[in-house]
Design an enzyme around this catalytic site. Structure first.
Site, short mmCIF file in Angstrom:
data_model
loop_
_atom_site.label_atom_id
_atom_site.label_comp_id
_atom_site.label_asym_id
_atom_site.label_seq_id
_atom_site.Cartn_x
_atom_site.Cartn_y
_atom_site.Cartn_z
CE LYS A 66 61.35 21.88 40.98
NZ LYS A 66 61.43 23.29 40.58
CB SER A 95 49.12 17.80 57.42
OG SER A 95 47.89 17.13 57.19
CE1 TYR A 146 50.93 16.30 59.65
CE2 TYR A 146 51.23 18.50 60.55
CZ TYR A 146 50.50 17.34 60.45
OH TYR A 146 49.33 17.19 61.15
#
Length: 126
Positions: free
Chosen positions: A9, A25, A58
């Site tokens: 993360k 995205s 993504y």
């Protein structure tokens, strides 16, 4: 048995751009992607700390060293420049792999500079 676990993360990244008229995205500084272990085109979850939105998209690469976090396409409705977000990627591991696995954690300041990295989230106290 396969378990879905936090792979990595970027914690409290700051959104620098929100581009509605883009294919989609989230563009992330490629240096930050590499440090965290996020791959280009990998599915990511974004948790907006500022407004509570949570969404899936993504990752694509933004210029190295730019510190860009750009939320694009329809997701641009869910994050604005200045919002603080947590960007996570997950992996499927079996129980044996879990015994030695540690996530890659990258903590950022308001300018998307790295404050620290780690592999353990501290236990939350009551």
């Amino acid at each position: 048995m396969q378990l879905t676990v936090l792979k990595c993360k970027l914690h409290r990244a700051c959104v620098t751009h929100s581009e509605l008229d883009y294919e989609g995205s989230c563009a992330i500084d490629v240096d930050l992607m590499k440090l965290a272990g996020i791959h280009e085109y990998e599915q990511i979850q974004i948790y907006n700390v500022t407004n509570g939105e949570r969404f899936t998209t993504y990752a694509i690469q933004a210029e190295a060293g730019s510190r860009v976090i750009s939320v694009n396409g329809a997701a641009a409705h869910k994050a604005s420049p200045g919002d603080r977000v947590i960007i996570c990627a997950y992996a499927m591991l079996d129980v044996e792999e879990m015994k030695q696995f540690k996530p890659s954690l990258v903590y950022l300041d308001e300018a998307n500079r790295v404050l620290r990295t780690g592999h353990i989230i501290p236990t939350q106290a009551a």
